[in-house]
Design an enzyme around this catalytic site. Structure first.
Site, PDB file in Angstrom:
ATOM      1  N   CYS A 108      28.129   0.169   6.862  1.00  0.00           N
ATOM      2  CA  CYS A 108      28.637   0.020   5.500  1.00  0.00           C
ATOM      3  C   CYS A 108      27.417  -0.376   4.673  1.00  0.00           C
ATOM      4  O   CYS A 108      26.309   0.060   4.980  1.00  0.00           O
ATOM      5  CB  CYS A 108      29.786  -0.993   5.439  1.00  0.00           C
ATOM      6  SG  CYS A 108      29.410  -2.621   6.141  1.00  0.00           S
ATOM      7  N   LYS A 109      27.594  -1.194   3.690  1.00  0.00           N
ATOM      8  CA  LYS A 109      26.449  -1.555   2.852  1.00  0.00           C
ATOM      9  C   LYS A 109      25.511  -2.547   3.552  1.00  0.00           C
ATOM     10  O   LYS A 109      24.306  -2.344   3.606  1.00  0.00           O
ATOM     11  CB  LYS A 109      26.946  -2.126   1.524  1.00  0.00           C
ATOM     12  CG  LYS A 109      25.888  -2.208   0.471  1.00  0.00           C
ATOM     13  CD  LYS A 109      26.489  -2.513  -0.887  1.00  0.00           C
ATOM     14  CE  LYS A 109      25.439  -2.396  -1.971  1.00  0.00           C
ATOM     15  NZ  LYS A 109      26.017  -2.573  -3.303  1.00  0.00           N
TER      16      LYS A 109
END
Length: 197
Positions: A108-109
């Protein structure tokens, strides 16, 4: 590619990188300086858990290395009562369980919350005890561990994937557990695959 230090290439992993299991990796969002590192993993797939479009530079890297992208747009929720979407995690787990997608990178981030929830659900399928699942989640999330994520992991019912798991046969080649392979029944080989590009 990579950073040169005294004439040697240094491969830089993405932030929060770790091996989950053989052929399964996790990390934060890979940047250009980690592409050489990722090349060495010989990835077949990436599971991207953010709703934002995949950056062109990263998409080109995947295309050049014939890596399949599976995107599941889970919002990076910060509200105290927002929960992780169970249906989305379940579909992502099915992709993750399919060894035809391995080696696979989940990200994800920052590789903390969304990635931690998916990995935590995988751990529950692997029959890890809840305290160990939560400890691993907290280790990667650090001081930003979210109560809603931990509650989600606690309440996640691994039996919801039993039908998928019933179609998997474990075949051991040799006596070492690291040689374990998952073999799918013929019926599952012809099912439609979920892809996102």
């Amino acid at each position: 590619m990579g950073v040169m230090i005294e004439g040697e290439d240094v491969l830089l992993p993405p932030t929060n990188f770790s091996m989950v299991e053989r052929g399964i990796y996790r990390s934060g969002f890979p940047k250009r300086d980690s592409f050489a590192f990722l090349e060495n993993l010989n990835l077949r797939s990436v599971i991207y858990l953010c709703p934002e479009a995949y950056p062109e530079e990263n998409a080109e890297f995947l295309k050049a290395h014939e890596i399949q992208l599976f995107q599941f747009g889970i919002d990076g929720k910060k509200e105290p009562f927002d929960s992780v979407p169970k249906d989305t995690i379940t579909v992502a787990l099915k992709i993750l369980l399919d060894v035809r997608n391995h080696p696979v990178l989940i990200h994800c981030k920052r590789g903390k919350h969304r990635t931690g929830c998916l990995v935590g659900c995988l751990r529950k399928l692997m029959n890890w005890c809840l305290p160990s699942v939560l400890e691993e989640y907290q280790r990667f999330a650090g001081a930003k561990a979210r109560d809603t994520d931990m509650k989600f992991l606690e309440m996640f019912d691994a039996s919801s994937l039993r039908q998928c798991l019933y179609s998997i046969i474990y075949r051991y080649q040799g006596s070492a557990i690291h040689n374990r392979r998952l073999i799918y029944t013929e019926e599952n080989l012809h099912q439609k695959r979920i892809t996102s590009n």
